[in-house]
Design an enzyme around this catalytic site. Structure first.
Site, PDB file in Angstrom:
ATOM      1  N   ASP A  15     -56.113  47.184  54.019  1.00  0.00           N
ATOM      2  CA  ASP A  15     -55.666  48.555  54.177  1.00  0.00           C
ATOM      3  C   ASP A  15     -56.587  49.417  53.306  1.00  0.00           C
ATOM      4  OD1 ASP A  15     -53.930  50.776  54.770  1.00  0.00           O
ATOM      5  OD2 ASP A  15     -53.024  50.490  52.800  1.00  0.00           O
ATOM      6  N   ASP A  17     -55.935  53.269  51.861  1.00  0.00           N
ATOM      7  CA  ASP A  17     -55.256  54.007  50.793  1.00  0.00           C
ATOM      8  C   ASP A  17     -54.226  53.123  50.087  1.00  0.00           C
ATOM      9  OD1 ASP A  17     -55.853  57.180  51.548  1.00  0.00           O
ATOM     10  OD2 ASP A  17     -55.816  55.852  53.278  1.00  0.00           O
TER      11      ASP A  17
END
Length: 225
Positions: A15, A17
């Site tokens: 991922d 953020d």
């Protein structure tokens, strides 16, 4: 935590953020600026950080207590996107140890990529501006496929582009939807406890294959070639 927990891994997906980069200060600043223009007081970053992984939805809730059902939500979301686009990289930085962790993955010959729900209008400028991402084998944004996480489609597309089977990938994320997406894609999953997690998150209940408290811990889960 057991060393070499995962065997047969040929690629690592992350991922963005809350897992590779700390974008909460810029996301929070964009929402906080909206409060200030309305004559409201500034809120501390700690109010925004836990919800940063939810993007505009999280930031508007932190700033105004507003949910998508509110009549003004769409207009404020558009305003937020404009504000955020103007400060994308002012305060955003990789988390500590991320540079080293990715460098060591590359030294092992392990390709890596990014799968994020952030739209390409933001993912593109950020990843192009940060040298960290020059070595990424693939970058999938929230609008690259017709679905976003927790749907498995973005992760499956990343695996396809990297020419690896989903079972040969692990997906690392800091939100429950990351783990759900990885599981649905048939990948092994790692919960990044150092990330945003979400307010009141019960990480142990997500059912991730493993958990790490820092980026470098991930290396202990991989079989040394």
């Amino acid at each position: 935590m057991t060393e070499h927990f995962f065997r047969g891994v040929r690629a690592v997906l992350f991922d963005l953020d809350g897992t590779l980069i700390d974008s909460a200060p810029d996301l929070g600043a964009a929402a906080d600026g909206m409060r200030l223009t309305r004559g409201m007081s500034s809120l501390p970053l700690d109010r925004y950080r836990p919800l940063a992984g939810s993007g505009a939805r999280g930031m508007l809730y932190a700033a105004f207590g507003m949910t998508p059902e509110h009549a003004d939500y769409a207009a404020l979301k558009d305003e937020f996107f404009i504000a955020y686009s103007q400060c994308l990289l002012e305060r955003t930085r990789p988390f500590d140890q991320v540079h080293e962790m990715l460098g060591l993955l590359q030294a092992r010959g392990m390709p890596w990529g990014v799968v994020t729900n952030k739209s390409e209008r933001f993912t593109g400028p950020i990843t192009k501006a940060m040298p960290l991402f020059a070595a990424a084998s693939v970058i999938i944004s929230g609008d690259t496929t017709p679905h976003s996480k927790p749907h498995p489609a973005p992760l499956l597309e990343a695996a396809r582009r990297m020419s690896v089977s989903p079972i040969e990938c692990i997906y690392v994320g800091d939100d429950e939807r990351d783990i759900r997406a990885g599981q649905a894609a048939g990948m092994r999953t790692v919960a990044a406890r150092y990330g945003y997690l979400g307010a009141g998150a019960n990480v142990a209940a997500w059912g991730a294959s493993a958990e790490v408290s820092s980026p470098l811990e991930l290396l202990n889960l991989l079989e040394v070639p």
